[in-house]
Design an enzyme around this catalytic site. Structure first.
Site, PDB file in Angstrom:
ATOM      1  N   ASP A 151      66.551 -17.364  82.802  1.00 19.04           N
ATOM      2  CA  ASP A 151      67.854 -17.047  83.405  1.00 19.04           C
ATOM      3  C   ASP A 151      67.785 -17.435  84.881  1.00 19.04           C
ATOM      4  OD1 ASP A 151      70.412 -15.628  84.044  1.00 19.04           O
ATOM      5  OD2 ASP A 151      70.149 -14.805  82.044  1.00 19.04           O
ATOM      6  N   HIS A 211      68.177 -20.884  85.485  1.00 23.76           N
ATOM      7  CA  HIS A 211      69.604 -21.119  85.711  1.00 23.76           C
ATOM      8  C   HIS A 211      69.933 -21.323  87.180  1.00 23.76           C
ATOM      9  CE1 HIS A 211      70.786 -19.049  81.638  1.00 23.76           C
ATOM     10  NE2 HIS A 211      69.935 -20.044  81.492  1.00 23.76           N
TER      11      HIS A 211
END
Length: 410
Positions: free
Chosen positions: A233, A256
């Site tokens: 993430d 991310h």
């Protein structure tokens, strides 16, 4: 009288012998009791076993209780070895300054029944001047439970345990250690002030769910430097109410990207301001540097004074993105306009390659446009061959100079 004196002397010597040797035995049997300023507490001397199988939770908690209760500089030693532990609660305030020296590895239990609802693995509360340092690992053993993560499927979900949580911690430092395979977030700071994170490694597979590297919210004065993060993430996520953050020398990927947000999801969120990200490299990340706000935002807030400089992209997707209609997995409850204002954002000397044709995405709303956006020497090229490098800009106002012409939104 002489006999009495000799007898008294003998009794005195016997008593002294008992006291001295009794204290030595007491000290040997219970190293966790501090006798004065300064102290060191080796968890193996309190019953911890480094075989990776025996539960060592009690020994670590005893070491904390003694170190936190002692004056001066106190040290908790995690020696080399693998120490299996359940949830740990390190609560202050402490009488002195505590250092947790992590030379070995702490392994989190995979038995989720040991964690209370929304519980964490290592939770540190109201401790000032804390140092966590060493070359060891905090291993969340996430692979055993990632399949139980429901947050990727539904809006209201049960959160798995975060690895290292620091709440109301001031003047703290985390350095040198590795955070590995957290069940959820690897590090989470809430209402912390003047924190230094340096020379840290955060590692989890790129497809591991919700394994953010370092998250912070309602915090100020946070510095993250010389740190390598590869997760499933956000490498770093900056939540509402956060200010005065400096991020330098960070390598991110997989992950991310480095994100501000998500913003606006909950009521009464506070502004984000004075965020500086400099001299960082993002490698094959899903996003680059990103600001994101929920399209069905519940709060009215502002993100401002945000500066990105000397950022190198290596085949990252969407290297520059402001997304004011963020809606992960299309789980938003309404198709509304975000109530979040974004202003005074600078992108300076952002270079490298993009894995997506859209190297720049400024996706703001007509109701609340993004203003004061400066693009200075932004030169990112699409690494593919099936399209051209482009920028997508909606409802954004600002200026551009020295940019690749395809990326100059203004």
């Amino acid at each position: 009288m002489a006999c009495i004196d000799n007898a008294m002397r003998a009794l005195f010597l016997l008593a002294l012998f008992c006291v001295v040797h009794g204290e030595k035995a007491k000290s040997k049997d219970n190293d966790a009791k501090a006798s004065g300023p300064g102290g060191s507490f080796d968890i193996t001397k309190l019953g911890a076993s480094g075989n990776g199988k025996t539960d060592s939770t009690k020994a670590v908690q005893e070491a904390w209780a003694s170190a936190c209760g002692g004056t001066g500089k106190q040290t908790i030693l995690i020696p080399k070895g693998d120490f299996l532990v359940g949830p740990l609660n390190f609560t202050g305030p402490c009488k002195g300054d505590v250092t947790i020296q992590v030379n070995g590895n702490l392994l989190a239990t995979t038995d989720l029944s040991q964690y209370k609802d929304h519980g964490n693995w290592i939770e540190i509360l109201r401790v000032d001047n804390l140092v966590i340092t060493g070359k060891g690992k905090l291993d969340g053993q996430g692979p055993a439970v990632w399949s139980k993560n429901s947050c990727v499927k539904k809006y209201d979900c049960k959160i798995l345990p975060n690895s290292l949580v620091m709440d109301f911690v001031n003047n703290g430092e985390v350095s040198g250690i590795t955070l590995l395979n957290s069940k959820f977030f690897h590090m989470n700071m809430y209402k912390c002030k003047d924190m230094l994170i340096k020379d840290v490694n955060v590692t989890a597979p790129g497809d591991s769910p919700n394994t953010d590297g370092i998250h912070m919210g309602d915090s100020s004065g946070v510095t993250i430097t010389n740190t390598v993060i590869g997760v499933g993430d956000d490498c770093i996520s900056i939540g509402p109410g956060t200010s005065k953050v400096n991020i330098t020398g960070v390598t991110c990927g997989p992950g991310h990207g480095i994100s501000i947000g998500s913003l606006g999801r909950y009521k009464d969120e506070k502004d984000v301001t004075d965020i500086n990200v400099k001299d960082c490299t993002l490698k094959k990340t899903a996003n680059g540097v990103r600001i994101k706000a929920y399209e069905d935002a519940a709060s009215v807030l502002t993100a401002s004074k945000i500066h990105y400089e000397n950022i190198k992209m290596e085949d990252s997707g969407y290297p520059i993105i402001i997304d004011m209609k963020y809606c992960p997995n299309k789980l938003c409850t309404a198709n509304g306009a975000s109530k979040v204002t974004v202003k005074d954002v600078t992108f300076k000397n952002i270079t490298g390659t993009s894995s997506t044709p859209e190297a720049v995405n400024l996706l703001c709303t007509a109701k609340i446009p993004c203003t004061g956006v400066t693009m200075d020497d932004v030169n990112i090229k699409y690494s593919g061959t099936n399209n051209k490098t482009m920028a997508v800009c909606k409802n954004a106002k600002g200026s551009a100079k020295g940019c690749l012409k395809e990326l100059a939104c203004f």
